[in-house]
Design a protein around this motif. Structure first.
Motif, short mmCIF file in Angstrom:
data_model
loop_
_atom_site.label_atom_id
_atom_site.label_comp_id
_atom_site.label_asym_id
_atom_site.label_seq_id
_atom_site.Cartn_x
_atom_site.Cartn_y
_atom_site.Cartn_z
N MET A 1 0.98 -1.11 0.03
CA MET A 1 -0.12 -0.09 -0.14
C MET A 1 0.74 1.32 -0.03
SD MET A 1 -3.33 0.42 0.14
CE MET A 1 -4.36 1.57 0.43
N ASN A 2 1.98 1.32 0.62
CA ASN A 2 2.76 2.29 0.72
C ASN A 2 3.62 2.46 -0.43
OD1 ASN A 2 4.10 4.45 1.91
ND2 ASN A 2 5.33 3.47 3.14
N HIS A 3 3.86 1.46 -1.28
CA HIS A 3 4.66 1.65 -2.36
C HIS A 3 3.60 2.36 -3.47
CE1 HIS A 3 7.13 0.60 -5.68
NE2 HIS A 3 6.07 -0.07 -6.27
N TRP A 4 2.38 1.96 -3.60
CA TRP A 4 1.38 2.57 -4.61
C TRP A 4 1.49 4.06 -4.03
CZ3 TRP A 4 -3.42 4.99 -3.71
CH2 TRP A 4 -4.32 5.04 -5.05
N LEU A 5 1.23 4.28 -2.86
CA LEU A 5 0.99 5.94 -2.71
C LEU A 5 2.30 6.70 -3.17
CD1 LEU A 5 -0.69 7.85 -1.01
CD2 LEU A 5 0.56 7.54 0.77
N SER A 6 3.57 6.11 -3.02
CA SER A 6 4.63 6.81 -3.29
C SER A 6 4.85 6.97 -4.75
CB SER A 6 5.92 6.05 -2.78
OG SER A 6 6.29 4.96 -3.17
N GLU A 7 4.24 5.95 -5.45
CA GLU A 7 4.26 6.01 -7.21
C GLU A 7 3.28 7.12 -7.44
OE1 GLU A 7 5.84 4.63 -9.56
OE2 GLU A 7 7.31 3.98 -8.20
N THR A 8 2.05 7.15 -6.80
CA THR A 8 1.17 8.27 -7.32
C THR A 8 1.71 9.79 -6.98
OG1 THR A 8 -0.60 6.82 -6.39
CG2 THR A 8 -1.08 8.77 -6.87
N VAL A 9 2.42 9.83 -5.66
CA VAL A 9 2.76 11.12 -5.52
C VAL A 9 4.02 11.47 -6.47
CG1 VAL A 9 4.39 12.66 -3.75
CG2 VAL A 9 2.21 11.02 -2.89
N ALA A 10 4.89 10.44 -6.86
CA ALA A 10 5.85 10.74 -7.71
C ALA A 10 5.31 11.21 -9.14
CB ALA A 10 6.94 9.53 -7.92
N GLU A 11 4.25 10.54 -9.58
CA GLU A 11 3.56 10.79 -10.87
C GLU A 11 2.97 12.18 -10.88
OE1 GLU A 11 2.48 10.54 -14.60
OE2 GLU A 11 3.89 8.93 -13.68
#
Length: 82
Positions: A1-11
């Motif tokens: 879940m944390n990995h998906w959040l960091s990818e969204t923020v980066a995008e």
């Protein structure tokens, strides 16, 4: 879940950086384009302004002739025998 959040923020950050870069590029193109060559409206306004200045200078020269030129001309015409 944390990995998906960091990818969204980066995008989201990448999209924002891309948008800012696009705005900067457009501003640079706009500044360069307007300084190099004026558009049709600007050229017409410049021409109109120059024409108005030239016409005004000619009118000023015409109406600011010395008064003695007019009096001398009037005397020569009235001094002629009929």
């Amino acid at each position: 879940m944390n990995h998906w959040l960091s990818e969204t923020v980066a995008e989201t950050k990448r999209e924002e950086v891309s948008r800012v870069m696009r705005e900067i590029r457009l501003e640079e193109e706009a500044e360069k384009g307007s300084a190099d060559y004026p558009g049709r409206f600007e050229r017409m306004m410049i021409s109109l302004g120059l024409w108005m200045v030239t016409f005004g200078e000619r009118l000023q020269k015409h109406y600011t002739r010395p008064q003695n030129e007019y009096h001398m001309m009037h005397r020569t015409l009235s001094a002629r025998p009929h």
